[in-house]
Design an enzyme around this catalytic site. Structure first.
Site, PDB file in Angstrom:
ATOM      1  N   LYS A   1       0.820  -1.207   0.000  1.00 32.66           N
ATOM      2  CA  LYS A   1       0.000   0.000   0.000  1.00 32.66           C
ATOM      3  C   LYS A   1       0.862   1.269   0.000  1.00 32.66           C
ATOM      4  O   LYS A   1       0.558   2.232  -0.687  1.00 32.66           O
ATOM      5  CB  LYS A   1      -0.959  -0.014   1.192  1.00 32.66           C
ATOM      6  CG  LYS A   1      -2.101  -1.005   1.006  1.00 32.66           C
ATOM      7  CD  LYS A   1      -3.050  -1.036   2.183  1.00 32.66           C
ATOM      8  CE  LYS A   1      -4.168  -2.030   1.933  1.00 32.66           C
ATOM      9  NZ  LYS A   1      -5.100  -2.133   3.072  1.00 32.66           N
TER      10      LYS A   1
ATOM     11  N   LYS B   1     -10.791 -10.156 -11.192  1.00 28.13           N
ATOM     12  CA  LYS B   1     -11.840 -10.589 -10.278  1.00 28.13           C
ATOM     13  C   LYS B   1     -12.848  -9.474 -10.014  1.00 28.13           C
ATOM     14  O   LYS B   1     -12.495  -8.296  -9.986  1.00 28.13           O
ATOM     15  CB  LYS B   1     -11.229 -11.043  -8.945  1.00 28.13           C
ATOM     16  CG  LYS B   1     -10.583 -12.414  -8.984  1.00 28.13           C
ATOM     17  CD  LYS B   1     -10.068 -12.830  -7.626  1.00 28.13           C
ATOM     18  CE  LYS B   1     -11.200 -13.050  -6.634  1.00 28.13           C
ATOM     19  NZ  LYS B   1     -10.719 -13.551  -5.330  1.00 28.13           N
TER      20      LYS B   1
ATOM     21  N   LYS C   1     -15.152  -5.470  -4.723  1.00 29.37           N
ATOM     22  CA  LYS C   1     -16.075  -4.606  -3.984  1.00 29.37           C
ATOM     23  C   LYS C   1     -15.566  -3.178  -3.879  1.00 29.37           C
ATOM     24  O   LYS C   1     -16.299  -2.292  -3.470  1.00 29.37           O
ATOM     25  CB  LYS C   1     -16.330  -5.172  -2.579  1.00 29.37           C
ATOM     26  CG  LYS C   1     -15.168  -5.078  -1.598  1.00 29.37           C
ATOM     27  CD  LYS C   1     -15.618  -5.510  -0.211  1.00 29.37           C
ATOM     28  CE  LYS C   1     -14.537  -5.234   0.837  1.00 29.37           C
ATOM     29  NZ  LYS C   1     -15.008  -5.489   2.206  1.00 29.37           N
TER      30      LYS C   1
END
Length: 336
Positions: free
Chosen positions: A114, A199, A202
């Site tokens: 990150k 994929k 969300k």
């Protein structure tokens, strides 16, 4: 009694892939024995390690609670609660942070990935994200859990939780129980409707690629009819050469129970439009009873708050004796 702890982040938009790949297997695990109790923790304090819109975060907490309750969670037997409503989580996280070597946190791959994506990360990536593993360890270790279902991407966090528990027990005496960690078997992967090479996510900014659990029937149909496919009009499962159609077949199979072979035979020569419409019908029918229950909960926020508040109170009854034990072992002034 077998105690199962699960933490779910109220971030992003849960979709049908999450439902089939995580929520359904979670129920199978929890219901495998009558002698089990699940603690289902909505980990909203984990969510704020990355900046969140306050109003959206509040709404997603309610949505996540409604989704899990609508999926069949018995809130009278099990415990559904927001992490932030039980102060023991943050309290014990700080105690564990104070005894966790900084080198252990430096090794965490997710944090490295990150910060590598953010230019000038020292000014924008938070200490909360860095210390995320100690909060997760507190979540798990507070309840003397026997079993913790985790995703494959949580492997390092699981390992550091076990290390922290062992480290504490060596320093202060046997106190923290390390549970067994359960990783779900690989299920059918569902891919993005607009880019079937990745994929279904969300957190993707493009909502058109996922079938959200909160989508209306009209929107579900619209997304499926606009999904990306090839131009040869042949319905056959071939993920390498025909990812779009193969993904729709996987979705159809998952919600209908039909094999890819039966689907291919049934819709051979009928064209992509007819096939997409059938996929939409099947998905809408599959989600309809679940969505009806979910919307009932979302329309009655008072009932949702009551369930979450009662769950938080029950979780505190379990966690606070352990919190006192941990604090006293360290030498702090904390008592009932």
């Amino acid at each position: 009694m077998t105690r199962i702890f699960t933490g779910l982040q109220p971030t992003g938009t849960l979709h049908i892939g999450n439902y089939l790949g995580a929520i359904v297997p979670w129920h199978e695990l929890v219901n495998a024995s009558d002698d089990s109790q699940a603690l289902l923790c909505i980990v909203d304090q984990h969510a704020i390690t990355i900046k969140q819109d306050p109003e959206k975060l509040k709404q997603r907490i309610y949505e996540l609670a409604a989704i899990m309750l609508a999926s069949g969670v018995d809130y009278k037997k099990h415990i559904v609660f927001p992490q932030s409503q039980n102060p023991d989580h943050a309290y014990v996280a700080w105690l564990l942070t104070c005894m966790t070597p900084i080198g252990w946190l430096d090794r965490m791959t997710q944090f490295k990935e990150k910060k590598a994506k953010v230019e000038g990360y020292k000014e924008s990536v938070t200490a909360g994200l860095y210390a995320y593993p100690t909060l997760m360890a507190a979540d798990i270790l507070l309840y003397d859990a026997d079993l913790v279902p985790v995703g494959i991407d949580q492997k390092q966090h699981v390992e550091i939780t076990a290390d922290i528990a062992a480290h504490f027990n060596v320093m202060y005496g046997e106190t923290l129980k390390v549970p067994k960690f359960h990783t779900n078997k690989e299920t059918t992967k569902l891919y993005d409707l607009q880019d079937p090479t990745k994929k279904m996510s969300k957190s993707d900014a493009d909502d058109a690629g996922r079938i959200a659990l909160t989508d209306t029937a009209e929107l579900i149909r619209k997304k499926i009819m606009k999904s990306v496919t090839d131009n040869d009009n042949v319905i056959v499962y071939d993920m390498e050469n025909k990812p779009g159609i193969s993904n729709l077949m996987a979705i159809f199979s998952a919600v209908s129970g039909l094999s890819n072979e039966k689907i291919a035979a049934e819709y051979s020569g009928k064209g992509y439009g007819t096939f997409k419409s059938a996929v939409a019908d099947a998905v809408i029918a599959y989600l309809e009873p679940f969505q009806a229950k979910m919307n009932q909960f979302l329309e009655d926020k008072g009932q949702l708050r009551m369930i979450l508040d009662e769950g938080a109170a029950r979780s505190y009854e379990l966690s606070h004796p352990k919190t006192i034990e941990i604090a006293n072992k360290i030498g702090l002034y904390l008592h009932a």
